[in-house]
Write a protein that holds these residues in place. Structure first.
Motif, short mmCIF file in Angstrom:
data_model
loop_
_atom_site.label_atom_id
_atom_site.label_comp_id
_atom_site.label_asym_id
_atom_site.label_seq_id
_atom_site.Cartn_x
_atom_site.Cartn_y
_atom_site.Cartn_z
N LYS A 1 2.60 4.46 1.68
CA LYS A 1 2.96 5.59 0.81
C LYS A 1 3.29 6.83 1.63
O LYS A 1 2.98 7.96 1.22
CB LYS A 1 1.85 5.91 -0.21
N GLN B 1 7.30 1.04 -1.05
CA GLN B 1 8.16 1.29 -2.20
C GLN B 1 9.53 1.80 -1.74
O GLN B 1 10.56 1.33 -2.21
CB GLN B 1 7.51 2.33 -3.10
N GLY B 2 9.51 2.75 -0.81
CA GLY B 2 10.78 3.32 -0.33
C GLY B 2 11.42 2.48 0.76
O GLY B 2 12.48 2.81 1.27
N LYS C 1 -0.81 -2.91 -1.38
CA LYS C 1 -0.79 -4.20 -0.66
C LYS C 1 0.22 -5.15 -1.28
O LYS C 1 1.00 -5.79 -0.57
CB LYS C 1 -2.18 -4.85 -0.69
N ASP D 1 5.94 8.16 1.95
CA ASP D 1 6.95 8.98 1.26
C ASP D 1 6.30 10.14 0.52
O ASP D 1 6.96 11.08 0.11
CB ASP D 1 7.75 8.10 0.28
N GLN D 2 4.97 10.07 0.38
CA GLN D 2 4.26 11.16 -0.30
C GLN D 2 3.55 12.06 0.72
O GLN D 2 3.46 11.70 1.90
CB GLN D 2 3.24 10.57 -1.28
N ALA E 1 2.76 -4.35 -3.10
CA ALA E 1 4.10 -3.80 -2.87
C ALA E 1 4.57 -4.16 -1.46
O ALA E 1 5.72 -4.55 -1.26
CB ALA E 1 4.07 -2.29 -3.06
N SER F 1 6.50 2.98 3.93
CA SER F 1 6.52 3.14 2.49
C SER F 1 7.04 1.83 1.91
O SER F 1 8.22 1.51 2.04
CB SER F 1 7.44 4.30 2.09
N ILE G 1 2.44 -9.05 -8.54
CA ILE G 1 2.57 -7.99 -9.55
C ILE G 1 2.08 -6.67 -8.96
O ILE G 1 1.00 -6.60 -8.36
CB ILE G 1 1.72 -8.32 -10.80
N THR H 1 -7.80 -1.12 0.44
CA THR H 1 -8.40 -0.70 -0.82
C THR H 1 -7.49 -1.02 -1.99
O THR H 1 -6.29 -1.28 -1.82
CB THR H 1 -8.63 0.82 -0.85
N VAL H 2 -8.08 -0.97 -3.15
CA VAL H 2 -7.33 -1.14 -4.39
C VAL H 2 -6.26 -0.06 -4.48
O VAL H 2 -6.52 1.10 -4.09
CB VAL H 2 -8.32 -1.02 -5.57
N ASN H 3 -5.08 -0.42 -4.89
CA ASN H 3 -3.98 0.53 -5.10
C ASN H 3 -3.36 1.10 -3.82
O ASN H 3 -2.56 2.03 -3.89
CB ASN H 3 -4.43 1.72 -5.96
N ALA H 4 -3.71 0.55 -2.68
CA ALA H 4 -3.12 1.04 -1.42
C ALA H 4 -1.66 0.64 -1.32
O ALA H 4 -0.91 1.18 -0.51
CB ALA H 4 -3.90 0.49 -0.24
N1 GDP Z 1 4.75 6.50 -3.57
C1 GDP Z 1 4.50 5.27 -3.29
N2 GDP Z 1 3.83 4.48 -4.16
C2 GDP Z 1 3.58 3.20 -3.83
C3 GDP Z 1 4.00 2.67 -2.60
N3 GDP Z 1 3.59 1.37 -2.55
C4 GDP Z 1 2.96 1.11 -3.71
N4 GDP Z 1 2.96 2.22 -4.49
C5 GDP Z 1 2.39 2.32 -5.83
O1 GDP Z 1 0.98 2.20 -5.75
C6 GDP Z 1 0.47 1.49 -6.87
C7 GDP Z 1 -0.33 0.30 -6.42
O2 GDP Z 1 0.50 -0.63 -5.77
P1 GDP Z 1 0.06 -2.13 -5.59
O3 GDP Z 1 1.05 -2.75 -4.67
O4 GDP Z 1 -0.18 -2.80 -6.88
O5 GDP Z 1 -1.32 -1.91 -4.83
P2 GDP Z 1 -2.44 -2.96 -4.46
O6 GDP Z 1 -3.55 -2.80 -5.42
O7 GDP Z 1 -2.88 -2.58 -3.09
O8 GDP Z 1 -1.85 -4.32 -4.49
C8 GDP Z 1 1.69 1.12 -7.71
O9 GDP Z 1 1.83 2.06 -8.74
C9 GDP Z 1 2.84 1.22 -6.74
O10 GDP Z 1 4.04 1.55 -7.39
C10 GDP Z 1 4.69 3.51 -1.68
O11 GDP Z 1 5.11 3.13 -0.58
N5 GDP Z 1 4.92 4.79 -2.08
#
Ligand code: GDP
Ligand code: MG
Length: 454
Positions: free
Chosen positions: A338, A360-361, A233, A340-341, A235, A358, A247, A228-231
């Motif tokens: 995610k 990000q982490g 991916k 870490d949340q 990152a 995670s 990005i 999904t959007v914002n999952a």
């Molecule tokens: N807490 C947390 N946030 C994350 C993680 N990975 C991505 N995010 C956040 O989720 C949002 C969407 O990330 P993005 O990679 O653009 O998602 P995409 O739409 O699936 O490509 C951004 O604000 C990231 O900083 C993670 O492992 N932990």
């Protein structure tokens, strides 16, 4: 094609590097180089023994020294092309190279076409067509496995294999002729022909089955990141690549088109594909992005299906996940990002093997990478064939197999004269594989796929 001309080409790629290799091939290769070079103590290359190396100079029309070089002299027929060959190792400067090529042309050589060295090698029976093609795939091999298979093909693995198929077909032909010959004695070798042909078909099917895997071995394994959007991916894509390629933003729909990047890891070449998110949207561009995601899922060898564990999925999202899961179950690795949340995600049993990370982490990524590599190994290990097939070879084998199949239908009510005719045709088709029977036009097409200098 005119093969008596002496040809020249640069074999090493142009660009940076200390030295470059130029190669001349043809009856006059050695005497042409003698016309614009000088060895120590006034010797000539023509007076040298085959397969020897000599230090010397390149001299232009104004008697100026162009470069100090090494010459390798190789006298026909024990050379790659089967012709006289001189290789010149000079300093890698485009002006020097241009000058040497210019001098060779001035003294009677001409520029080589793409693949012309390999083509001459084939025409002089030094290699057959599948071996020539193996050289090309060896040069372009992206992975160690592809390299190994190309090398084994160069040594004749595919040629030997096709010779066995050929022998079986000749055996069928002999049996068919005998059945026709002894028709009054009611000798019928139909059943034997059937067994033999069925074996041929099985052999070809096995080779063809590995074709798909071989493409992965050749071009690398394609891994699509879908979710999904914002999952997270993008990152995850960046984290696996270990660089900021895509990005990442909190704005939904940031990745609108697929982005891909290649990495080498543990002797595998992987193409990672970051895709737009899966969600129903009115945005036209984003909608196209979603269709691309589905197309990527289809095309991929492996799918990282990514969930956002920090929230619940909507029923609409779940429906799309389930659709992908049913379609591509075998090539999916489930990822819960995610972690870490606080985990709020709840999923049906179907998705229970979620690998928590995670992006990000940077947690759980080593485990995920190990899992991916394990799956790739599994994927590639199913291929036991020692050679790589290309599309041309694949097509020839398809035609041979379907023609054999046709003969099988004829055997129930056999007309052996017709069957023999048909078998002869199949043998003719098969011989195009190694190039025993192939038109000049066909040859040109194959060798023009090569690079210059090969
Ligand atoms: N807490 C947390 N946030 C994350 C993680 N990975 C991505 N995010 C956040 O989720 C949002 C969407 O990330 P993005 O990679 O653009 O998602 P995409 O739409 O699936 O490509 C951004 O604000 C990231 O900083 C993670 O492992 N932990
Ligand atoms: Mg993205």
């Amino acid at each position: 094609m005119q093969t008596d001309a002496t040809i020249i080409a640069q074999c090493t790629p142009s660009g940076s590097g200390a030295i470059a290799l130029l190669r001349l091939s043809g009856a006059d290769a050695i005497i042409i180089v003698d016309r614009f070079s000088k060895l120590t103590q006034g010797q000539t290359l023509k007076a040298q023994a085959s397969h020897t190396v000599h230090y010397g100079q390149i001299i232009d029309q104004d008697k100026q020294v162009v470069d100090q070089v090494m010459f390798i002299v190789m006298i026909a027929p024990k050379t790659f092309t089967g012709e006289n060959v001189v290789e010149i190792t000079c300093h890698n400067n485009p002006f020097i190279i241009e000058k040497i090529i210019g001098l060779a042309i001035f003294h009677g050589a001409r520029l080589a076409h793409k693949g012309e060295f390999a083509q001459r090698s084939f025409l002089n029976n030094k290699i057959d067509l599948v071996q020539a093609e193996a050289i090309n795939s060896l040069i372009h091999a992206h992975t160690e496995q592809a390299m190994q298979k190309s090398l084994s093909q160069l040594k004749g693995s595919l040629t030997n294999w096709s010779q066995q198929i050929e022998q079986s077909l000749y055996k069928c032909l002999a049996l068919s002729e005998a059945s026709f010959e002894f028709i009054d004695e009611e000798m019928d070798f139909g059943p034997q022909i059937r067994t033999e042909l069925e074996q041929v078909i099985t052999q070809i099917k096995l080779a063809q089955q590995s074709y798909g895997i071989q493409q992965q071995i050749k071009d690398g394994v394609r891994i699509a990141i879908i979710g999904t959007v914002n999952a997270g991916k993008s990152a995850l894509f960046n984290a696996l690549l270990k660089r900021e390629r895509a990005i990442v933003t909190p704005i939904a729909g940031t990745t609108r088109d697929s982005i891909e990047a290649g990495i080498y890891t543990n002797q595998h070449y992987l193409t990672l594909v970051d895709t737009a998110g899966l969600r129903q949207t009115d945005d036209y561009v984003e909608q196209i992005g979603i269709e691309r995601s589905m197309a990527e899922a289809h095309q991929a060898d492996l799918i990282l299906l990514v969930f956002d564990t920090s929230r619940m999925v909507t029923p609409a999202e779940l429906a799309i996940y389930q659709e992908i899961m049913t379609k591509y179950q075998d090539k999916i690795i489930l990822v819960g990002n995610k972690c870490d949340q606080i985990i709020k995600l709840e999923l049906p049993d179907q998705f229970k093997n979620l690998n928590l990370v995670s992006a990000q982490g940077l947690n759980g990524l080593t485990e995920l990478e190990a899992l991916v590599l394990g799956r790739i190994k599994q994927l590639l290990e199913t291929d036991s064939s020692p050679f790589l097939l290309n599309q041309r070879q694949f097509n020839i084998l398809s035609t041979v197999a379907s023609n054999c199949q046709q003969i099988l239908t004829m055997i129930t009510n056999p007309e052996y004269e017709l069957i023999s005719l048909h078998l002869n045709e199949i043998l003719q088709i098969l011989s195009a594989l190694t190039g025993q029977s192939i038109t000049e036009q066909g040859l040109e097409t194959i060798f023009r796929e090569f690079c210059v200098g090969k």
